[in-house]
Design a protein around this motif. Structure first.
Motif, PDB file in Angstrom:
ATOM      1  N   MET A   1       0.815  -1.299  -0.036  1.00 45.00           N
ATOM      2  CA  MET A   1      -0.112  -0.046  -0.114  1.00 45.00           C
ATOM      3  C   MET A   1       0.792   1.283  -0.084  1.00 45.00           C
ATOM      4  SD  MET A   1      -2.263   1.601   2.947  1.00 45.00           S
ATOM      5  CE  MET A   1      -0.735   2.605   3.207  1.00 45.00           C
ATOM      6  N   THR A  43      -4.765   0.189   7.168  1.00 49.90           N
ATOM      7  CA  THR A  43      -5.116  -0.383   5.887  1.00 49.90           C
ATOM      8  C   THR A  43      -4.478  -2.107   6.128  1.00 49.90           C
ATOM      9  OG1 THR A  43      -4.619   1.591   4.742  1.00 49.90           O
ATOM     10  CG2 THR A  43      -4.522  -0.471   3.458  1.00 49.90           C
ATOM     11  N   SER A  46      -7.080  -3.821   8.003  1.00 51.82           N
ATOM     12  CA  SER A  46      -8.240  -4.327   7.295  1.00 51.82           C
ATOM     13  C   SER A  46      -7.736  -5.725   6.609  1.00 51.82           C
ATOM     14  CB  SER A  46      -8.707  -3.314   6.324  1.00 51.82           C
ATOM     15  OG  SER A  46      -7.593  -3.258   5.108  1.00 51.82           O
ATOM     16  N   LEU A  59     -10.959   0.481   7.444  1.00 58.78           N
ATOM     17  CA  LEU A  59     -10.790   1.403   6.151  1.00 58.78           C
ATOM     18  C   LEU A  59     -11.078   2.545   6.236  1.00 58.78           C
ATOM     19  CD1 LEU A  59     -11.502  -1.311   3.304  1.00 58.78           C
ATOM     20  CD2 LEU A  59      -9.387  -0.459   3.950  1.00 58.78           C
ATOM     21  N   SER A  62      -8.666   4.524   8.314  1.00 56.84           N
ATOM     22  CA  SER A  62      -7.446   4.604   7.395  1.00 56.84           C
ATOM     23  C   SER A  62      -7.577   5.900   6.779  1.00 56.84           C
ATOM     24  CB  SER A  62      -6.999   3.414   6.647  1.00 56.84           C
ATOM     25  OG  SER A  62      -6.309   3.865   5.834  1.00 56.84           O
ATOM     26  N   GLU A  63      -8.685   6.095   6.143  1.00 53.84           N
ATOM     27  CA  GLU A  63      -9.079   7.264   5.269  1.00 53.84           C
ATOM     28  C   GLU A  63      -9.213   8.399   6.196  1.00 53.84           C
ATOM     29  OE1 GLU A  63      -9.222   8.565   1.963  1.00 53.84           O
ATOM     30  OE2 GLU A  63      -9.294   6.486   2.294  1.00 53.84           O
TER      31      GLU A  63
END
Lengths: 252, 424
Positions: A1, A43, A46, A59, A62-63
């Motif tokens: 990622m 991330t 997840s 998620l 994370s955002e």
């Protein structure tokens, strides 16, 4: 990622009007790096969750952390500096590696302990202090993000308390093992002086000796962070005399 | 590593606590030593500057477990009580008035720890007691935990110490002029009530004149000669026995108002009086301390760190009160508020303490011991060393009431009673 923001940007020479801008630039760089690392951690988390709701939750977190990183970058632009980040910087990398070991073991609870109890304690406490002294919107952004990170901790707390209720001894042993790994790295990062070379995040020399110019100090940020950590462990129900010993045994 | 981890956490698992002791470190040196024990011998001690940076951030919390033994035997051995020492981590350089709100918050935090640990009785040690004695309503909500300032047993040991020092120095207390500095505080006024009836004259000093007048009126009703002053220089005569129930910067502040060879009890907190060049003949001793003859154990081992006295198992009376009441299974707020300490309550807590082998500590001051600590007559150990006796007369108290003297014998049976004979 990959992080949303390029981690390989070169340090820029600050030519902003405010003499304290280079100090804020480094403070923002550390905060942004931490947020990006948190985004990467969520991330990764997840990817080991079985429950779709947990996946969505991770998620979403994370955002949220990426949004925080972007907010710090924006605050830098407002004062005329470019805010760099480096999740591969030595201290941050050790923290990321500790988290990834939990991922490798598919240890969901371990991941929560590292991210929510240890790293977020540091974030909530240090952002709160910066929020009190930061000028204008920069201070407001730190204060707002500190509050949001605090909500993350609250969310994890109920899961972790339930886990501890099942087997307190086992849980406390796990926290202690992770403490040795993560908090030792964090304590070295928070030391009053960087004794083992450049941290690889500050754009020039170490920012710590200059913090007094913006009404902060490395000792204050470390003290507030460890206090928050102890209080969070208290909320989990780990005996205070035990956690006191853990913290006093950390490197300085 | 797993075993090592287990030993760390299991070794200090929270237990049900009979009592909790709330305290703090009175110097950076003692704070450094506490942190050094917590860090363990394999790690280098923290530098002094780091300690000053770190300690103010530590939230109140338990530091160690405390086990205390009684001299009362049960079927399973000596009666014992288990407790916790909780440090409020008030920084040693923040004891003054400017930090009062912050410090009350720290004591509240420590009290919350005691409640959470299930302590049945909590003693407030040192500055905690001073902060809370008039502010009990500021303690957190509690259901099964009671709080005591411990001041009554402190007074008992101050009074016993004065009487012992007079006996050791061959002084006649009934001919003495007693000066109490900090007379209107809980400890000072308690000492006044206990000692005024058995001395020739009492000089009361404190900052608030109205409180001084109220206390003086109370004592004068019992026929005691009393003078009050907010300034020591205002007294018409000099004292030969002094109790400093409030800290003085230096004993030299007493110069000119006390006899050159006065007996001076440092009952303040922190204790900071020591004989000076100007007062070489003064007999200064630290008052309000008791000794646990049934033994005391810290886990981890903080012996000599949390109790820094030249004699073993010596503890401040305020903390001992909670331990004595726990050993007695009397979980009640024995000392609360300000100005309620009477001779009867002092006798009662002294009797409870002595029943469990908690006696006046051997006398000492900043220069070291004033005796060898083996004075069985004063330290209440003759029963253990000389075999059983059905009962003994432990002393005679001369009281003056309403202008005339009456004498009363105080008796104590083998397992209880006042430890120290009262010589007038």
């Amino acid at each position: 990622m990959e992080p949303l923001i390029d981690v390989n940007c070169s340090p820029m020479e600050c030519t902003s009007l405010s003499p304290s801008a280079p100090i804020w630039q480094d403070i923002l760089a550390q905060a942004m790096t931490g947020e990006l690392l948190a985004a990467m951690n969520y991330t990764s988390l997840s990817e080991i969750c079985d429950d779709p709701a947990e996946v969505a939750d991770a998620l979403e977190h994370s955002e949220c952390e990426r949004g925080h990183a972007a907010a710090f970058a924006a605050e830098g632009r407002k004062i005329g500096v470019e805010v760099c980040n480096n999740v591969d910087a030595k201290h941050w990398k050790r923290l990321r590696d500790a988290f990834l070991r939990c991922i490798t073991e598919r240890d969901f609870i371990g991941c929560l302990i590292v991210q929510e109890i240890m790293l977020e304690s540091f974030a909530v406490a240090s952002y709160s202090r910066v929020g009190k002294v930061g000028p204008g919107s920069l201070g407001e952004t730190f204060a707002r993000i500190a509050a949001e990170e605090g909500e993350h901790v609250d969310h994890a707390m109920s899961i972790l308390r339930a886990e501890r209720a099942r087997d307190a001894q086992r849980f406390d042993d796990k926290v202690y093992r992770l403490h040795l790994d993560v908090m030792t790295a964090l304590a070295q990062m928070l030391a009053k002086e960087c004794k083992d070379g450049h941290c690889e995040v500050c754009h020039a020399s170490c920012v710590k000796p200059s913090l007094f110019e913006v009404s902060l100090s490395a000792a204050e940020l470390r003290g507030a962070s460890l206090q928050q950590y102890l209080k969070t462990l208290d909320m989990l129900g780990i005996p205070g005399e035990v956690t006191l010993r853990w913290v006093t045994q950390l490197p300085v | 590593m797993g075993d090592a981890v287990a030993s760390v956490t299991t070794g200090a698992r929270t237990i049900d606590a009979d009592f909790a002791l709330i305290g703090h470190q009175e110097s950076w040196r003692t704070a450094a030593d506490v942190l050094a024990v917590l860090r363990g011998p394999e790690r280098t001690p923290l530098p002094d500057e780091e300690i000053k940076d770190i300690l103010p951030w530590i939230p109140p919390r338990a530091v160690c477990h405390v086990d205390v033994g009684s001299i009362i035997r049960t079927k399973s051995g000596a009666a014992r009580a288990r407790g916790l020492y909780i440090d409020s981590f008030i920084p040693p350089d923040r004891l003054e008035a400017a930090y009062v709100h912050e410090n009350i918050a720290r004591v509240r935090g420590a009290a919350a720890c005691a409640i959470k640990a299930g302590a049945k009785i909590v003693s407030l040690g040192g500055f905690s007691s001073i902060l809370i004695e008039g502010n009990f309503d500021q303690l957190p909500e509690r259901h099964h935990t009671v709080f005591t300032t411990g001041n009554t047993l402190t007074v008992a040991f101050i009074v016993q110490g004065i009487q012992k020092m007079c006996a050791l120095e061959g002084r006649n207390l009934s001919r003495s002029t007693l000066l109490i500095v900090g007379a209107t505080g809980d400890v000072g006024s308690g000492c006044a009530r206990c000692l005024a009836p058995i001395v020739k004259r009492v000089l009361l000093s404190a900052r608030k004149v109205e409180r001084l007048r109220r206390l003086a009126a109370e004592l004068q009703d019992d026929g005691v000669q009393v003078e009050v002053a907010t300034d020591l220089q205002q007294f018409s005569t000099e004292a030969d026995v002094v109790i400093c129930a409030a800290s003085l910067a230096s004993p030299s502040l007493l110069l000119g108002r006390i006899a050159p060879d006065a007996i001076v009890c440092d009952a303040g907190y922190p204790k900071n009086l020591s004989p000076t060049a100007e007062m070489l003949d003064a007999k200064v001793f630290f008052g309000g301390l008791g000794q646990i003859t049934g033994g005391m154990k810290f886990t981890p081992d903080f012996h000599g760190v949390l109790n820094r006295h030249p004699f073993p198992d010596v503890v401040h009376g305020c903390l001992l009160e909670g331990m004595a009441l726990a050993l007695e299974h009397r979980f009640e707020a024995f000392s609360q508020g300000r100005g309620f300490i009477t001779q009867e309550r002092v006798d009662e807590i002294g009797t409870i303490a002595a029943r469990h082998g908690i006696y006046l500590a051997p006398l000492y001051n900043a220069d070291g011991p004033l005796e060898d600590g083996l004075d069985a007559r004063w330290n209440g150990r003759e029963d253990e060393s000389m075999g059983e006796r059905p009962s003994r007369t432990v002393g005679r108290i001369e009281r003056r009431t309403s202008g005339h003297r009456r004498s009363s014998h105080v008796r104590a049976d083998l397992m209880g009673g006042l430890s120290a004979p009262y010589f007038i």
